[in-house]
Design a protein around this motif. Structure first.
Motif, short mmCIF file in Angstrom:
data_model
loop_
_atom_site.label_atom_id
_atom_site.label_comp_id
_atom_site.label_asym_id
_atom_site.label_seq_id
_atom_site.Cartn_x
_atom_site.Cartn_y
_atom_site.Cartn_z
N LEU A 71 0.74 -1.19 -0.01
CA LEU A 71 -0.01 -0.08 0.12
C LEU A 71 1.10 1.25 -0.03
N LYS A 72 0.29 2.28 -0.40
CA LYS A 72 1.01 3.73 -0.22
C LYS A 72 0.86 4.21 1.24
N LYS A 73 1.94 4.67 1.66
CA LYS A 73 1.96 5.13 3.17
C LYS A 73 0.81 6.00 3.36
N SER A 74 0.41 6.82 2.61
CA SER A 74 -0.76 7.68 2.76
C SER A 74 -2.14 6.82 2.95
N ALA A 75 -2.05 5.42 2.51
CA ALA A 75 -3.08 4.82 2.97
C ALA A 75 -3.68 4.18 4.13
N VAL A 76 -2.50 4.11 5.05
CA VAL A 76 -2.35 3.60 6.34
C VAL A 76 -2.51 4.81 7.43
N ASN A 77 -3.79 4.73 7.98
CA ASN A 77 -4.08 5.97 8.86
C ASN A 77 -3.96 5.53 10.33
N ILE A 78 -3.46 6.01 11.24
CA ILE A 78 -3.57 5.78 12.75
C ILE A 78 -4.78 6.63 12.95
N LEU A 79 -5.85 5.99 13.55
CA LEU A 79 -7.09 6.37 13.81
C LEU A 79 -6.99 6.94 15.25
N VAL A 80 -6.80 5.89 16.23
CA VAL A 80 -6.38 6.35 17.77
C VAL A 80 -5.14 5.65 18.23
N GLY A 81 -4.68 6.48 19.00
CA GLY A 81 -3.38 6.16 19.79
C GLY A 81 -1.87 6.60 19.33
N GLU A 82 -2.01 7.82 18.72
CA GLU A 82 -0.73 8.31 18.16
C GLU A 82 0.20 8.33 19.11
N HIS A 83 -0.07 8.61 20.48
CA HIS A 83 0.81 8.79 21.68
C HIS A 83 0.93 7.46 22.62
N SER A 84 0.28 6.27 22.07
CA SER A 84 0.04 5.18 22.92
C SER A 84 0.58 4.06 22.33
N ARG A 85 0.94 2.85 23.12
CA ARG A 85 1.32 1.57 22.44
C ARG A 85 0.23 0.97 22.24
N ASP A 86 -1.01 1.28 22.17
CA ASP A 86 -2.22 0.70 21.87
C ASP A 86 -2.82 1.39 20.72
N LYS A 87 -2.91 0.85 19.64
CA LYS A 87 -3.36 1.96 18.22
C LYS A 87 -4.47 1.13 17.65
N LEU A 88 -5.27 2.07 16.72
CA LEU A 88 -6.26 1.45 15.93
C LEU A 88 -5.98 2.02 14.64
N ILE A 89 -5.71 1.20 13.64
CA ILE A 89 -5.27 1.76 12.54
C ILE A 89 -6.23 1.46 11.30
N GLN A 90 -6.50 2.34 10.08
CA GLN A 90 -7.22 1.85 9.01
C GLN A 90 -6.60 1.61 7.89
N ILE A 91 -7.00 0.61 7.04
CA ILE A 91 -6.24 0.32 5.73
C ILE A 91 -7.54 0.17 4.64
N PRO A 92 -7.18 0.40 3.67
CA PRO A 92 -8.25 0.27 2.59
C PRO A 92 -8.17 -1.14 1.88
N LEU A 93 -8.35 -2.27 2.63
CA LEU A 93 -8.47 -3.53 2.28
C LEU A 93 -9.47 -4.00 3.00
N ASP A 94 -10.26 -5.00 2.11
CA ASP A 94 -11.41 -6.06 2.98
C ASP A 94 -10.85 -7.32 2.87
N VAL A 95 -9.95 -7.76 3.74
CA VAL A 95 -9.64 -9.07 3.82
C VAL A 95 -9.65 -9.61 5.09
N SER A 96 -9.36 -10.89 5.60
CA SER A 96 -9.62 -11.31 6.75
C SER A 96 -8.39 -10.93 7.36
N ILE A 97 -8.39 -11.01 8.82
CA ILE A 97 -7.17 -10.79 9.60
C ILE A 97 -6.18 -11.75 9.34
N ASN A 98 -6.39 -13.18 9.07
CA ASN A 98 -5.50 -13.91 9.07
C ASN A 98 -4.76 -13.53 7.83
#
Length: 87
Positions: free
Chosen positions: A52-79
């Motif tokens: 992916l392009k770097k701009s496609a990966v977004n940190i939604l929550v946790g920029e200053h934390s070890r626990d983060k929520l990211i968003q990527i533009p893929l619709d695939v399984s976690i596996n």
């Protein structure tokens, strides 16, 4: 797709090491948690492994934390994502 992550900065190398808890991926980062270096390393690692392009990966929550929520533009399984990140 949104993914929960637990990151460990200042590791020897950047790698995905599996699950931290049942549904949280753990990623070790070689960058220190200073001036956003660990976040930049995380985005670089994920974008490279998932082709992916770097701009496609977004940190939604946790920029200053070890626990983060990211968003990527893929619709695939976690596996599939784990397979890609651990290669």
């Amino acid at each position: 797709m949104k993914i929960k992550l637990h990151v460990q900065p200042s590791a020897k190398k950047t790698e995905c090491v599996g699950f931290y808890n049942d549904d949280i991926l753990k990623i070790k980062l070689c960058a220190p948690p200073v001036d956003g270096a660990a976040n930049k390393e995380l985005i670089k690692f994920i974008s490279k492994k998932l082709n992916l392009k770097k701009s496609a990966v977004n940190i939604l929550v946790g920029e200053h934390s070890r626990d983060k929520l990211i968003q990527i533009p893929l619709d695939v399984s976690i596996n599939d994502i784990i397979d890609a990140l651990t290669k």
